[in-house]
Write an enzyme that holds these catalytic residues in place. Structure first.
Site, PDB file in Angstrom:
ATOM      1  N   HIS A 182       0.843  -1.194   0.000  1.00 37.59           N
ATOM      2  CA  HIS A 182       0.000   0.000   0.000  1.00 37.59           C
ATOM      3  C   HIS A 182       0.879   1.245   0.000  1.00 37.59           C
ATOM      4  O   HIS A 182       1.831   1.343   0.779  1.00 37.59           O
ATOM      5  CB  HIS A 182      -0.908   0.020   1.234  1.00 37.59           C
ATOM      6  CG  HIS A 182      -1.563   1.354   1.471  1.00 37.59           C
ATOM      7  ND1 HIS A 182      -1.223   2.187   2.522  1.00 37.59           N
ATOM      8  CD2 HIS A 182      -2.515   2.012   0.758  1.00 37.59           C
ATOM      9  CE1 HIS A 182      -1.945   3.284   2.453  1.00 37.59           C
ATOM     10  NE2 HIS A 182      -2.726   3.208   1.397  1.00 37.59           N
ATOM     11  N   SER A 183       0.608   2.185  -0.898  1.00 34.46           N
ATOM     12  CA  SER A 183       1.263   3.495  -0.926  1.00 34.46           C
ATOM     13  C   SER A 183       2.775   3.328  -1.049  1.00 34.46           C
ATOM     14  O   SER A 183       3.255   2.779  -2.044  1.00 34.46           O
ATOM     15  CB  SER A 183       0.861   4.284   0.323  1.00 34.46           C
ATOM     16  OG  SER A 183       1.199   5.643   0.195  1.00 34.46           O
ATOM     17  N   LEU A 184       3.552   3.786  -0.065  1.00 30.45           N
ATOM     18  CA  LEU A 184       4.995   3.568  -0.104  1.00 30.45           C
ATOM     19  C   LEU A 184       5.292   2.085  -0.273  1.00 30.45           C
ATOM     20  O   LEU A 184       6.184   1.694  -1.048  1.00 30.45           O
ATOM     21  CB  LEU A 184       5.645   4.085   1.189  1.00 30.45           C
ATOM     22  CG  LEU A 184       7.110   3.702   1.424  1.00 30.45           C
ATOM     23  CD1 LEU A 184       8.016   4.332   0.379  1.00 30.45           C
ATOM     24  CD2 LEU A 184       7.549   4.087   2.833  1.00 30.45           C
ATOM     25  N   HIS A 194      -7.402   7.103   0.479  1.00 25.46           N
ATOM     26  CA  HIS A 194      -6.087   6.523   0.213  1.00 25.46           C
ATOM     27  C   HIS A 194      -5.906   5.154   0.880  1.00 25.46           C
ATOM     28  O   HIS A 194      -5.275   4.266   0.312  1.00 25.46           O
ATOM     29  CB  HIS A 194      -5.012   7.499   0.696  1.00 25.46           C
ATOM     30  CG  HIS A 194      -3.611   7.092   0.379  1.00 25.46           C
ATOM     31  ND1 HIS A 194      -3.197   6.768  -0.898  1.00 25.46           N
ATOM     32  CD2 HIS A 194      -2.517   6.948   1.176  1.00 25.46           C
ATOM     33  CE1 HIS A 194      -1.912   6.445  -0.877  1.00 25.46           C
ATOM     34  NE2 HIS A 194      -1.474   6.544   0.372  1.00 25.46           N
TER      35      HIS A 194
END
Length: 285
Positions: free
Chosen positions: A101-103, A262
């Site tokens: 997820h994300s980073l 997000h």
């Protein structure tokens, strides 16, 4: 569902922490969290996936219960990738599914490009490759990063866990009920109150970023079937045209939008679990 098992992952220079859900005989699914998050980011999703897979939520250096880097060292994106590669060897993961997820999604992308023979299925939530440099702020970014070397940040104490959750909610917009699992794992208790466990250096700006052309060249090295889940409307730093252009670099990729914010896996764990399971199973159909 039973509580996750705590696990240490020992590298020659670093001790990483992980939370593990599911039967150790089940096919492994390595999970990477986002920036300033921790394994608690998967507290809602992992139990759903653990019915079929062993979910190993690894905590990056400087995050959660993992070690901080030694004094004088810095957190660079490519070093996270190298650390995860070391962790998969330490965990004995010859072949496995990978979710981020994300980073963590950016790191997972690069891990899959570095070791395509190890990844069965790549699942990405709100991320495909790292944030890149378009050249417009390169000099200022470099100067800001160099200036931050000489500055420190005093640790903030919270009188209660709920106050820390409120601070995280105000900073990120993540609703309190979704932030709780991350915040509770991300705190440590002292006689003066509750403090963040994460290393303050994680907040420092990056001195150098890869150029977009370099990111796309690396993404072309992803060989595993890939699924990308993106929030709708677009997250500001993940604009639709950019993500579509990056997705076009991956030979076998399915891009799916999902209404929400997000942290889709915290907001819609059932829908994300169904998405993940469908794509993993499709890879073996």
């Amino acid at each position: 569902m039973s509580a996750p098992v705590e696990r240490d992952v020992r590298l020659p220079h670093l001790r990483l922490s992980a939370q593990v859900w599911g039967d150790e005989q089940a096919p492994p699914l390595l999970a990477l969290h986002g920036w300033l998050d921790n394994a608690g980011s998967y507290a809602r999703l992992a139990p759903l996936l653990a019915e079929r897979w062993q979910v190993i939520a690894l905590e990056l250096p400087g995050h959660g219960h993992s070690d901080h880097l030694p004094p004088g060292m810095h957190y660079h994106f490519v070093d996270y990738v190298r650390t995860v590669l070391g962790a998969i060897d330490a965990l004995g993961l010859t072949r496995f599914h990978l979710i981020g997820h994300s980073l963590g999604a950016g790191i997972a992308s690069m891990v899959a490009a570095a070791k395509p023979e190890r990844i069965d299925r790549l699942l990405l939530i709100e991320g495909l490759g790292p944030i890149a440099d378009d050249g417009q702020r390169t000099l200022q970014q470099f100067r800001d990063a160099m200036a931050s070397e000489a500055t420190g940040r005093s640790l903030r104490a919270f009188a209660s866990i709920d106050m820390a959750i409120s601070a995280r909610t105000m900073a990120s917009g993540l609703p309190a009920e979704q932030a709780r699992s991350i915040v509770e794992r991300g705190l440590r208790k002292s006689e003066h109150g509750w403090y963040w466990r994460s290393d303050a250096r994680v907040n420092r700006p990056s001195s150098i970023r890869l150029a977009e052309a370099q990111v796309r060249a690396i993404l072309r090295g992803i060989a595993s079937p890939t699924a990308l889940l993106l929030a709708r409307p677009d997250t500001p730093y993940l604009p639709g045209p950019l993500m579509q252009a990056r997705a076009a670099c991956v030979d076998d990729i399915a891009v799916t939008p999902l209404d929400g914010g997000h942290h889709l896996h915290l907001e819609h764990p059932d829908a994300v679990a169904a998405w993940a399971a469908a794509h993993i199973e499709a890879a073996h159909a």
